[in-house]
Structures are given as structure tokens and as C-alpha cells.
Design a protein around this motif. Structure first.
Motif, mmCIF file in Angstrom:
data_model
loop_
_atom_site.group_PDB
_atom_site.id
_atom_site.type_symbol
_atom_site.label_atom_id
_atom_site.label_comp_id
_atom_site.label_asym_id
_atom_site.label_seq_id
_atom_site.Cartn_x
_atom_site.Cartn_y
_atom_site.Cartn_z
ATOM 1 N N ILE A 73 0.557 48.692 30.094
ATOM 2 C CA ILE A 73 0.609 48.574 31.558
ATOM 3 C C ILE A 73 1.311 49.797 32.140
ATOM 4 C CG2 ILE A 73 1.373 47.132 33.477
ATOM 5 C CD1 ILE A 73 1.454 44.809 31.400
ATOM 6 N N PHE A 74 2.430 50.145 31.516
ATOM 7 C CA PHE A 74 3.135 51.384 31.864
ATOM 8 C C PHE A 74 3.295 52.170 30.567
ATOM 9 C CE2 PHE A 74 4.764 47.953 34.580
ATOM 10 C CZ PHE A 74 4.407 48.441 35.827
ATOM 11 N N ALA A 75 3.231 53.486 30.691
ATOM 12 C CA ALA A 75 3.400 54.313 29.503
ATOM 13 C C ALA A 75 4.740 54.000 28.864
ATOM 14 C CB ALA A 75 3.330 55.777 29.894
ATOM 15 N N ILE A 76 4.763 53.941 27.546
ATOM 16 C CA ILE A 76 6.021 53.618 26.870
ATOM 17 C C ILE A 76 6.664 54.885 26.305
ATOM 18 C CG2 ILE A 76 7.115 52.309 25.020
ATOM 19 C CD1 ILE A 76 5.006 50.132 25.549
ATOM 20 N N ASP A 77 6.015 55.504 25.332
ATOM 21 C CA ASP A 77 6.652 56.716 24.830
ATOM 22 C C ASP A 77 5.815 57.964 25.074
ATOM 23 O OD1 ASP A 77 4.752 55.992 23.044
ATOM 24 O OD2 ASP A 77 6.180 55.311 21.520
ATOM 25 N N ARG A 78 4.702 57.806 25.743
ATOM 26 C CA ARG A 78 3.837 58.971 25.951
ATOM 27 C C ARG A 78 3.008 58.767 27.221
ATOM 28 N NH1 ARG A 78 0.615 62.484 21.973
ATOM 29 N NH2 ARG A 78 2.136 61.795 20.455
ATOM 30 N N VAL A 79 2.909 59.837 28.034
ATOM 31 C CA VAL A 79 1.991 59.786 29.175
ATOM 32 C C VAL A 79 0.791 60.645 28.830
ATOM 33 C CG1 VAL A 79 3.606 59.242 31.014
ATOM 34 C CG2 VAL A 79 3.322 61.621 30.307
ATOM 35 N N ARG A 80 -0.398 60.224 29.303
ATOM 36 C CA ARG A 80 -1.622 60.862 28.843
ATOM 37 C C ARG A 80 -2.481 61.467 29.944
ATOM 38 N NH1 ARG A 80 -0.543 56.572 25.326
ATOM 39 N NH2 ARG A 80 -0.592 57.186 23.145
ATOM 40 N N PHE A 81 -2.053 61.344 31.185
ATOM 41 C CA PHE A 81 -2.745 62.064 32.269
ATOM 42 C C PHE A 81 -1.829 62.103 33.481
ATOM 43 C CE2 PHE A 81 -4.124 58.646 35.211
ATOM 44 C CZ PHE A 81 -3.927 57.528 34.431
ATOM 45 N N VAL A 82 -2.090 63.032 34.366
ATOM 46 C CA VAL A 82 -1.310 63.116 35.602
ATOM 47 C C VAL A 82 -1.681 61.892 36.430
ATOM 48 C CG1 VAL A 82 -0.920 64.395 37.726
ATOM 49 C CG2 VAL A 82 -1.170 65.618 35.559
ATOM 50 N N GLY A 83 -0.732 60.989 36.606
ATOM 51 C CA GLY A 83 -1.021 59.740 37.303
ATOM 52 C C GLY A 83 -0.798 58.527 36.417
ATOM 53 N N ASP A 84 -0.576 58.743 35.128
ATOM 54 C CA ASP A 84 -0.324 57.636 34.203
ATOM 55 C C ASP A 84 0.906 56.859 34.701
ATOM 56 O OD1 ASP A 84 -0.772 56.097 31.996
ATOM 57 O OD2 ASP A 84 -0.423 57.667 30.513
ATOM 58 N N PRO A 85 0.800 55.540 34.885
ATOM 59 C CA PRO A 85 1.950 54.788 35.402
ATOM 60 C C PRO A 85 3.096 54.749 34.396
ATOM 61 C CG PRO A 85 -0.050 53.422 35.376
ATOM 62 C CD PRO A 85 -0.385 54.706 34.701
ATOM 63 N N VAL A 86 4.296 54.968 34.878
ATOM 64 C CA VAL A 86 5.481 54.954 34.023
ATOM 65 C C VAL A 86 6.387 53.784 34.397
ATOM 66 C CG1 VAL A 86 7.516 56.273 33.317
ATOM 67 C CG2 VAL A 86 5.360 57.447 33.741
ATOM 68 N N ALA A 87 6.419 53.472 35.662
ATOM 69 C CA ALA A 87 7.247 52.363 36.143
ATOM 70 C C ALA A 87 6.690 51.940 37.498
ATOM 71 C CB ALA A 87 8.700 52.806 36.289
ATOM 72 N N ALA A 88 7.151 50.794 37.995
ATOM 73 C CA ALA A 88 6.768 50.378 39.341
ATOM 74 C C ALA A 88 7.916 49.589 39.940
ATOM 75 C CB ALA A 88 5.498 49.537 39.313
ATOM 76 N N LEU A 89 7.987 49.657 41.260
ATOM 77 C CA LEU A 89 9.045 48.949 41.970
ATOM 78 C C LEU A 89 8.435 48.072 43.037
ATOM 79 C CD1 LEU A 89 10.133 52.291 41.900
ATOM 80 C CD2 LEU A 89 12.130 50.788 41.834
ATOM 81 N N ALA A 90 9.128 46.966 43.314
ATOM 82 C CA ALA A 90 8.708 46.106 44.417
ATOM 83 C C ALA A 90 9.900 45.930 45.347
ATOM 84 C CB ALA A 90 8.250 44.754 43.895
#
Lengths: 819, 279
Positions: A86-103
């Protein structure tokens, strides 16, 4: 049913009024009490290790109620291959890959907090080109590829960047090529493009205090969203409800699952609070999903009678950072790799390559426009080089009854007729019988074919019930994203039950708790699948009505007919109105029989088989094929490179035209979308840092009303599909498949240039024209097709044997060798 | 993208607008707002927006002292395009102004705003250059008149000083009657910024006067006097050389819309077309 009363007529859309009045509610219109607004923190890197994600500062922003990161939800998702968390854990794979989200309580607070999330990245070398990505030793986008759950018909290659590889081996390609009088090879490319729906992706999720999950989302497939959410979060299907309000355009971009897991993850962190996640237009371009890019190399071997004997197709797909859905585009392009042609000997490779670019997914046509861009230009080139008319050459080599597809499937009379479509376009545009040619004015044609790309058990079902006033309600879970499904479903029921359209209501905003199962609204399958289910349901409703009617009228069922909202005894002409039956029939003495009349019915494709794992040979890999052709007439401005498309003529074998008005809308809409991708659309990803360069409607252009062809004409052949509802087969996606190639072929006809890389911009045209003039001035021996702007490869020194050897990129450069 | 927080104030008079600006550091004047608001979403920090649309005197199109036409800074482009006197006397301006955005946007966007944004791609700027318009700018102390030719300094940069408000744009009487021929190349036909555009205008009493202006091919909209002089001196036989002069005058860059080479090439083609259409 030979004569139809309602199917085949242009009844108005049943959802027209609510849409034009603004009554239709979209997900973004929904306001829930105590709703929170989310913002997603996305990777600024194309490829990087994630060393740490720190959210403490973000949490201090007033109004922030929840934050979610990869480590909170280490769950994989994806429709055909679970390669994404759902969110990248140890690696991001494209510009825009979700890392975290806030509400947060307000979008502003969420935005402010998102800026305060600190992520430590260690940049990695990025793969921004498929050809680089497939080289041995290339950095791996998914080092854990071997560990993912993958559907049985998807074949990734762990240790490489290949997320799927489908091989087609038919006949003896190598042997046949060796005997060919002429061999041609060309390479074509298609960039990533975006769907640009009017309504961007949006999802609202709530997890109540008992744990039940409710998701309102702009999606094409509520049940698939539910199924994948349940897998992802390990929840029972009974505790997750997915609701799909009116959807403002999908085009494949809302197939499968998209923002929903992010919304649910945040909702789990803020129990009781609805959380709304909405993509901005910029995110829509690079952070949701895109159409995959394609690099296609084709080799065509032709005998002395102008018949193609050997055909090689090498498709490299730019799948982006994750392959969850795109791997099936790769597969579909593989088993359809020869397009609308009969090739006796085939060597096909369709290879999906992970890159550090936006994520590829379904897009209207599901890979078909891309491969037809290559195939249909290749056939045109070959025809011109052999000095045979392109229409003749197509008719000589196209598929039809008793011909076999690349998988060895023998086509039947009922499979549809591309030859008739070609002939119709030719007749209307006078491609063969043309008069004197005007300078910089040209005509061209391209064919199209597509089958639904879906699992063999993809099902649709409907629930049908009568209200007390004998209004028929049809519950469907296919989504009307503009194609007219609700109208068509009502038409089938009206036809089968002899009801007027206004006595039918189609309930088209499904809630999975109450609505019938439907796999997905994709693959141009809804008229066919839901239509069949409706017809089957009508049979059962009729049986129930007759059962009670027979007793009410004192007549055997065999004497009854359903007509004018009555059950009629054909012999005595006595009748009983439906209203007296639909919730139970009461005799004059007061006693009651029957009860509420309702049913459910389904449709599942019949007899589909898996492809052979090594050769893809299969007698029935898909449910149906829809064939068609489009012709273009255009003029070129030789000083600016601008094209003016004067006429665009389309013809498809749709089996049965269910609604002439709707199908014309579908066809014209597809043409316009085809013109857009053909001449102006391209998501530009920076070749160095992987960032999108035109992620806005200011910089990424789609056609306006001023950009559509001056005249569009649509024609239909009706060869009934045996298992289609009253003979119908799918048409939604097919309408945009051949458009770019037809434009390219008309451009060649107009001025002798070839543009091998989509889109055909004015600038490319002008450059190619100048290149052609330069060559002509220098007195080079310019064969017509050699005026291409693409790299013209040198004559081959490759041996014939090499041509067939199995290795990636194993196609050698030869053109016109035996001339 | 979210619009950051800002204070919104609507002024009723020019004096009030100037005061509202002066009392709040980081304030910006806003006419139509079609550029400003979009920029505030992404890059421009503005603490207070001072809306000038409700100032009656800025909503007028009036006869100027020298017999030309003065266009108030808050006049919407659609009103400008439909104004009988402007249509009759300055058709070249109307031809360019009706290419800005879409109709709905032109109901909001203004000539002054298009000018103050100082984009090299501004469709109306090239007409104002060609018609030798003047910009009237006011601050707390004084009003001054800036010839449009001196107004543009670079992409997004104008000769306006901090706190100066453009109140009107004056089209001189001597430019009345100039016919325009605007040739625009864009990625699509509707609603797009010009990748390159050329305005050719022709008018004047007796011997024809020419004006040639270029869009999106230099840091500012550009007027090509060399091309004009060639045409005035030698007439239609000089079209090819005038087009070449325009080609040489521009200094385009490569960006998402077009390459520098293509732009330069198009300047020649479109200049020739414009001149031929009016010759």
C-alpha cells in the motif's frame, strides 16, 4: 428472436436526465459527517531505498488525526500479481510511489502535515527505458520478484526486470522465413499516455467501531475492489462493503484497485471517521496509472504470391514500477500479437519490463492500439514495398472463417468478418477506386481486432425484481461509465418481456452488500455478459409469471404469452395484468398464490481454455473477437507539418447493433480518443530523473471539439455472435484501436513519410518531410517506404537461421532483401 | 493542488486598492485572476489579494484624449472582443484576444492581466506591441505612462514597479484601422498556449504601414522592425526576406510545447503567411 422491437433502436439513455440535470451524485459529491481529508506523501525519486520515515512532526500539526506508513501495513496487493504494498516499505520504484499518508480535519492541515513527513532516501540507479531494463545485469526494480503471489497464467522471470513473458510459437517460423521471397523488419514505439478521465480517482473509506469496512469509490469494478481489499487486509468479504456512485469516466484507469487501500489504511488508523482520498489532476497523471509504453519490432516474410508466410513480433512493454494489472496487457498483446491477420508461421514474444516510471495498467484497448500501431503500419509498408494496394494486401492476408489465429484457434463463420469491414471502408472512402491524387492529400486504412482480456471464469450476474406496480427493477454491478450499459440492459429486458422502456429501472450504483456479483467493467464485456444474464433472468421471470398466470387463467403454460404488460391465453384471449401477478395473485375468493416475482441470473464465458505455457497454442483462449477497420482521409500542411483529418470512416462487425445512437457515440468517442493518442498525447518522463514533465492539463493535451475530424462516419456489419445476447459482441474499446495507424498510413499516402513513434506531432511530420526532401535532393535512391524518419537499418548480413533463434531482441535487420 | 491561505479584499476605488496593497506586505493586485490564482497554487506566495474588478472606472472602455481608445484594467477579454468601437478600430487586437484560453475563461481574464503576467506566450501582448499601445500605471504618488515596447523585460518580468497598479491600456489613434492577420501554431486547435505565433498588422494612411509581432519565440513578445521596414520599403516582393528577418530576430528555446528549431522555422512560415494574407 428474429424481429426485435426495442433492441436495435436508438432509445434515449436511461441515465441521461440525471446527468444533464446534475442530479447524479459522484463520489466527490458525498459529504459524510466527521469526514477527514487525506494527503499522500509520494516519492520524489524514481528509484531509491527508503531508509527511514519519520512522522512525529507531521502528527503535531493541529487537526491531524491519522498517519499510515508502509511498516504499518506490510500487505501486498495487485490484481494479477501481488507486487505492490500500500505504501512503499524499503524501496520506492517511481516518482509518485506512495510512502505515507495523513488524514486530517481539513485538506489544508493534511497538506501542511504531509510537508513535515521526513523520509530518508538512498537513491538507486533508475531504469527509465525498457531496452535498458531488459539488458542482463540491469539494476533490478523488484529483487523479490520470485516471492510474489502470481496468477497461474502470468510468468515473471525472477532475477530480471521481466514481470511477464508470453511466447507464441505457431508453425515453423524459421523454416517458413527461409523460403520467403521478401523480408521486412521495422521498429515502432508508443509512449506512456494517461486516461484523463473528467473525474479523477477518489475514494472514501470508513471503518466502524465493530470493524466493518465501507468504501465509496470511483471505480469500474466494485467486487474486484472488495476482493482485493479483503486479500490485502486479510478481512472476510462479509465485512467489507464497496459502493460505487456515479463514475465520471474510467477508460480502464479505474479498473482493478487504485486509491482504495490507502483510504482503508487511514480509516483503520482513525476508527469511525470517514477518510477521503482524492487524486489531484497532477497525481492523476503520474501517481495513479497510465497506459504502458511499447517498443515493437516486427519481421514479416512474404512469398511470391504476396502472402505473409512468416511473422515475428517482439513486443517490449514499459510496465512502470509495478505490474499488478499491466502483466495481463502483456499477455493479451501476446495471444493477439498478429492482429487481424492470418499468419501461418508465427514467432511472438510479448515481454513486460519493470521500469522506474509510472505504473502501467488497463487503458481502453488493453494493449491493442499499441500493437496495431506497429502491425498496421508494417502491413502498409510491406504492401507499398511490394507495390500492391494496401487494401488488396490486407484482404489477401486477413483473418476470417477457416483461418487460424496466432494461437491456432480456428475461426468460424460466427467469429466476425474483418474483410467485410475493410471492404466497407474502402467503398466509402474509395481507397482503391480513387481518382487523381492531390498533393499532400492522402488516404489510409488500418484494421483492428480485440478479445476480452479476462480470467476464464469472469462472471456477471443480475438481480431482477418487480415492484408492486409491475415496474421491473434490474440490479447490475457493471458500471455505466458512459458506454450506455444501463440503457442496453433495460433494452434487453424490454425486448424479452415486451415491456415499455419506461416500465424498467436499472439500479446502477452497486453496493456489494446488496448487489449481484460482477467481476469487472472492462474488456468491452458488459453488453455481452450482462446482456446475456438479463436475457436469462427474463426467461426465469417469464416462467414464474406463467406459472401463476396459468392458474389464474385456467390455461396450460404452453398456451400463454407475455404481451402488453399482460399474461394472455392465446386461445381464449383472456388475460391477467402483470400488476395482478408480480407480488402474488389473489383469486376473487381472496386466496392468494405465487408471490413477489424476482430472480437472479448470471453469465460465465463458455469453454475457455488456458494457453499452452510454451507456445500459447490454444483452440479457445478467449470468449469472442470483434473485428473492424478505420479509414482516414487527410491533408498535410507541408510548411508546418499540421494534419487536417477531413474524414474518418469506421466499420466494425459488432454482431448486432443494440442501440444505434449509443454505438455511434461509442465509435465517435473512441475515434476522438484515438486521434488524441495518435497526434498529441504523450506523458513525458524525464530520461534522467524520472520525473513527469507534463503532469497537467496545461502541458498534456487531449483533443478539444476543434480537434476532431471534420467528418466521422460509422458503419456496422452484423455477423451474429453465437453466444452473444441476440448476437451482440463488444465494441467499447475497439473504436480507438486502429485510429493512429490509419492516420499514419494516410500520412504516408499523402506525402511519403512514416512516423514510427506515436504521437504524430506536426513537428515530427515537418522534420520527416525535410529529411525526405534532403534525401531526394541528394539524389539518394529513395524507395517510398525508406523515407521513414525511423532508423533505417542497413541490409542484413544475418543468416536465415539467426532470424529464428530465441533470444531477446533476436531480430536482425533486413529489408527488401530479395527484391 | 491546494490554494494556500490568503486574505481577499475587494477595492472600490483605485485609491483604496493602492492603500490595501500598501498596508499588507506580500499583497498582489488581481484583475481576472486566471493566471494569478493558478500561480498561487504552485509557486507564488501571496498574503493578500486585492481585487480590482469592482472598481467602476477600471471597468470602462472609453475614448482617450488623443482620439484612441482606453481599456480599463478590469475589462474582461470577452467584453473587449465584443465592443463595437474596439472591433471597428482595432480588429488586430480582437483577433489576438479571442485566441486566449476558452470563452468561459475570457469572461474573466483581462487585457491588463494578460499584459502584467508578462508571458512570452501572451496572445494579446503581441497585438499591443504592434499597435504601439501605452500602459498607464499608478502608485500612491503618481501616474506614469509606459510604452508597451518598454513594458516586457523577460518571462514574468515587466517594467512595473512594486506597488504600481495598471489602470488602463491606451490604444493610440494612429494605430486605428490596422488590419491583423494572426497565425498561431499550437499542439491542438482549441485551448492551448501558442507554441509559436505571428501577428502581422497593416494599416496607415497612404503608403501601407506594417507591424510584425512574434509570440513564444523569445523571452518577451517581440516586434520585428526589420521585417516591417522591408515591407514598407519594397512591398509584397519583400515577403520572403521579411520572413527571414523575423526568423533571425527570434531566440526561441526548446520546451514541452516545441523545439527551438521548429519554432524558428515556424516564425518564417507564419510571418510569410501573415504578410501574404494582408499584402
Amino acid at each position: 428472436m428474429s424481429q426485435t422491437k426495442i433492441v436495435g433502436t436508438s432509445v434515449p439513455r436511461v441515465d441521461g436526465l440525471e446527468k444533464v440535470t446534475g442530479a447524479a451524485l459522484y463520489t466527490g459529491d458525498l459529504k459524510f459527517p466527521r469526514m477527514l481529508y487525506a494527503e499522500v506523501v509520494r516519492s520524489p525519486h524514481a528509484h531509491a531505498k527508503v531508509l527511514a520515515v519519520r512522522v512525529d512532526k507531521a502528527l503535531k500539526v493541529p487537526g491531524v488525526r491519522a498517519v499510515a506508513t508502509g511498516r504499518d501495513f506490510p500487505f501486498h496487493t495487485g490484481i494479477y500479481m501481488r507486487d505492490q504494498t500500500i505504501f512503499a516499505i524499503d524501496r520506492v520504484r517511481f516518482v509518485g510511489d506512495p510512502v505515507a499518508a495523513l488524514a486530517a480535519e481539513t485538506p489544508e492541515a493534511a497538506h501542511e502535515a504531509a510537508q513535515l513527513v521526513e523520509v530518508d532516501y538512498e537513491p538507486l540507479p533508475a531504469i527509465l527505458d525498457v531496452v535498458e531494463g531488459i539488458k542482463p545485469g540491469a539494476p533490478l526494480v523488484h529483487p523479490d520478484l520470485g516471492k510474489y503471489y502470481v496468477e497461474s497464467f502470468i510468468t515473471p522471470k525472477p532475477g530480471t526486470n521481466i514481470c511477464n513473458h508470453l511466447k507464441v510459437r505457431k508453425g515453423d517460423y524459421e523454416g517458413a522465413l527461409a523460403k520467403c521471397a521478401h523480408v521486412f523488419e521495422n521498429t515502432f514505439t508508443v509512449p506512456q499516455v494517461q486516461h484523463v478521465p473528467m473525474e479523477p480517482h477518489i475514494s472514501v473509506a470508513r471503518v466502524d467501531l465493530s470493524g466493518k469496512v465501507e468504501v465509496h469509490t470511483s471505480a469500474q469494478s466494485p467486487f474486484t475492489v472488495r476482493h482485493l481489499l479483503c486479500h490485502c487486509f486479510n478481512l472476510p468479504h462479509g465485512d467489507v462493503e464497496v459502493v460505487v456512485p456515479t463514475v465520471g469516466g474510467g477508460f480502464g484507469g479505474k479498473a482493478g484497485i487504485n486509491l482504495e487501500p490507502i483510504a482503508v489504511a487511514l480509516a483503520m488508523k482513525a476508527p469511525g471517521r470517514p477518510v477521503r482520498v482524492a487524486a489531484t489532476r497532477a497525481e492523476e497523471f503520474y501517481a495513479t496509472v497510465v497506459r504502458q509504453g511499447l517498443t515493437a519490432t516486427l519481421v514479416t516474410g512474404v512469398d511470391k504470391k504476396n502472402k505473409v508466410q512468416a511473422q515475428k513480433m517482439y513486443y517490449l512493454w514499459d510496465c512502470g514500477g509495478y505490474g499488478g494489472y499491466g502483466v495481463n496487457v502483456v499477455r493479451a498483446a501476446g495471444y493477439t500479437c498478429g492482429g487481424a491477420y492470418h499468419f501461418p508461421n508465427v514467432w511472438g514474444d510479448s515481454i513486460g519490463v519493470y521500469t522506474n516510471k509510472p505504473v502501467g495498467s488497463a487503458y481502453r484497448g488493453f494493449g491493442m492500439q499499441e500493437i496495431h500501431w506497429a502491425l498496421e503500419q508494417q502491413m502498409d509498408r510491406v504492401a507499398h514495398e511490394l507495390r500492391i494496394d494496401p487494401v488488396e494486401f490486407r484482404l489477401l492476408n486477413c483473418l476470417g472463417p477457416k483461418k487460424t489465429t496466432v494461437t491456432g484457434q480456428l475461426l468460424e463463420k460466427s467469429s466476425g468478418r474483418v474483410d467485410k469491414c475493410i471492404e466497407k471502408v474502402d467503398e466509402v472512402l474509395k481507397l482503391r477506386a480513387r481518382g487523381k491524387k492531390k498533393p499532400f492529400h492522402g488516404k489510409g486504412i488500418a484494421c483492428a481486432v480485440k478479445a476480452p482480456a479476462m480470467p476464464n471464469n469472469a462472471a456477471s450476474s443480475v438481480i431482477m425484481k418487480f415492484a408492486e406496480d409491475e415496474m421491473l427493477e434490474i440490479l447490475i454491478s457493471g458500471i455505466d461509465i458512459g458506454q450506455g450499459l444501463a440503457t442496453v440492459a433495460a433494452q434487453y429486458a424490454a425486448e424479452a418481456l415486451d415491456l415499455p422502456m419506461e416500465r424498467i429501472r436499472v439500479r446502477m450504483r452497486p453496493r456489494t452488500d446488496f448487489s449481484p456479483y460482477d467481476w469487472q467493467t472492462v474488456a468491452s464485456r458488459q453488453t455481452w455478459a450482462t446482456g446475456n444474464a438479463v436475457l436469462r433472468g427474463c426467461e426465469d421471470l417469464k416462467r414464474q409469471l406463467f406459472e401463476v398466470g396459468a392458474q389464474a387463467l385456467g390455461a396450460p403454460v404452453s398456451r400463454l404469452e407475455l404481451k402488453d404488460r399482460k399474461v394472455i391465453d392465446k386461445k381464449t384471449k383472456k388475460s391477467v395484468p402483470l400488476a395482478a401477478i408480480v407480488v402474488g395473485y389473489q383469486f376473487p375468493d381472496g386466496h392468494t398464490i405465487g408471490g413477489p416475482v424476482a430472480t437472479s441470473a448470471h453469465h460465465v464465458p463458455d469453454g475457455l481454455l488456458f494457453l499452452h505455457p510454451e507456445t500459447s497454442q490454444c483452440s479457445k483462449p478467449v470468449a469472442k473477437w470483434t473485428f473492424g477497420a478505420q479509414g482516414v482521409e487527410l491533408t498535410v500542411d507541408p510548411e508546418t507539418g499540421n494534419l487536417r483529418i477531413e474524414r474518418l470512416v469506421a466499420c466494425y462487425d459488432v454482431g448486432k447493433v443494440v442501440n444505434p445512437g449509443l454505438i455511434k457515440g461509442q465509435t465517435f468517442g473512441g475515434i476522438v480518443q484515438g486521434v488524441g493518442t495518435g497526434v498529441m498525447e504523450e506523458l513525458v518522463i524525464d530520461g534522467k530523473d524520472g520525473r513527469p514533465r507534463n503532469a497537467s492539463l496545461m502541458d498534456y493535451k487531449i483533443p478539444t471539439a476543434l480537434d476532431i475530424p471534420d467528418k466521422m462516419e460509422a458503419f456496422y456489419v452484423e455477423t451474429p455472435q453465437l453466444d452473444g445476447p441476440l448476437g451482440a459482441r463488444g465494441i467499447g474499446e475497439h473504436t480507438m484501436i486502429p485510429t493512429p495507424a490509419a492516420i499514419a498510413n494516410a500520412l504516408y499516402d499523402a506525402c511519403g513519410i512514416r512516423i514510427d513513434s506515436m504521437p504524430i506531432t506536426a513537428e515530427k511530420v515537418l522534420k520527416a518531410l525535410k529529411e525526405k526532401q534532403r534525401r531526394e535532393k541528394e539524389g539518394e535512391d529513395v524507395q517510398p517506404a525508406a523515407a521513414s524518419v525511423a532508423k533505417v537499418r542497413p541490409p542484413a548480413r544475418a543468416t536465415r537461421r539467426e532470424a529464428g533463434r530465441e533470444r531477446p531482441g533476436g531480430v536482425r535487420a533486413r529489408r527488401g532483401r530479395a527484391k | 493542488m491546494l490554494l494556500p491561505r490568503f486574505e481577499y479584499r475587494a477595492a472600490r476605488t483605485v485609491g483604496e486598492a493602492l492603500t490595501l496593497w500598501a498596508e499588507q506586505p506580500g499583497a498582489r493586485f488581481m484583475a481576472g485572476g486566471t493566471d494569478l490564482i493558478a500561480q498561487m497554487r504552485t509557486r507564488r506566495k501571496v498574503s493578500r489579494v486585492v481585487d480590482i474588478k469592482q472598481i467602476p472606472e477600471l471597468n470602462q472602455i472609453r475614448e482617450s484624449e488623443d482620439g484612441g481608445v482606453a481599456i480599463g484594467a478590469a475589462v474582461a477579454l470577452s467584453a473587449l472582443c465584443e465592443h463595437p468601437r474596439v472591433r471597428e478600430r482595432y480588429p488586430a487586437l480582437v483577433e489576438c484576444a479571442c485566441q486566449v484560453g476558452a470563452y468561459a475563461l475570457r469572461n474573466r481574464a483581462t487585457l491588463a492581466g494578460n499584459l502584467c503576467n508578462a508571458s512570452p506566450a501572451a496572445d494579446t501582448a503581441v497585438a499591443l506591441l504592434a499597435l504601439e499601445a501605452k500602459v498607464v500605471a499608478t502608485n500612491m504618488d503618481r501616474s506614469r505612462v509606459i510604452p508597451v515596447e518598454e513594458f516586457f523585460l523577460g518571462p514574468g518580468k515587466s517594467a512595473l514597479e512594486e506597488g504600481e497598479l495598471v489602470t488602463e491600456i491606451v490604444l493610440p489613434a494612429r494605430s486605428a484601422g490596422f488590419q491583423g492577420s494572426y497565425h498561431r501554431q499550437s499542439r491542438r486547435r482549441g485551448m492551448d498556449l501558442a507554441s509559436v505565433a505571428v501577428l502581422v498588422a497593416k494599416g496607415g494612411e497612404g503608403a501601407p504601414r506594417y507591424r510584425v509581432g512574434l509570440v513564444s519565440v523569445a523571452p518577451t513578445p517581440l516586434r520585428v522592425r526589420a521585417a516591417e521596414e522591408l515591407m514598407e520599403r519594397e512591398g509584397p516582393s519583400a515577403i520572403a526576406r521579411a520572413a527571414e528577418a523575423a526568423r533571425l530576430a527570434c531566440s526561441p528555446i526548446t520546451d514541452a510545447r516545441a523545439s527551438a528549431e521548429y519554432r524558428r522555422e515556424m516564425v518564417g512560415v507564419l510571418t510569410a503567411r501573415g504578410l501574404a494574407a494582408l499584402a
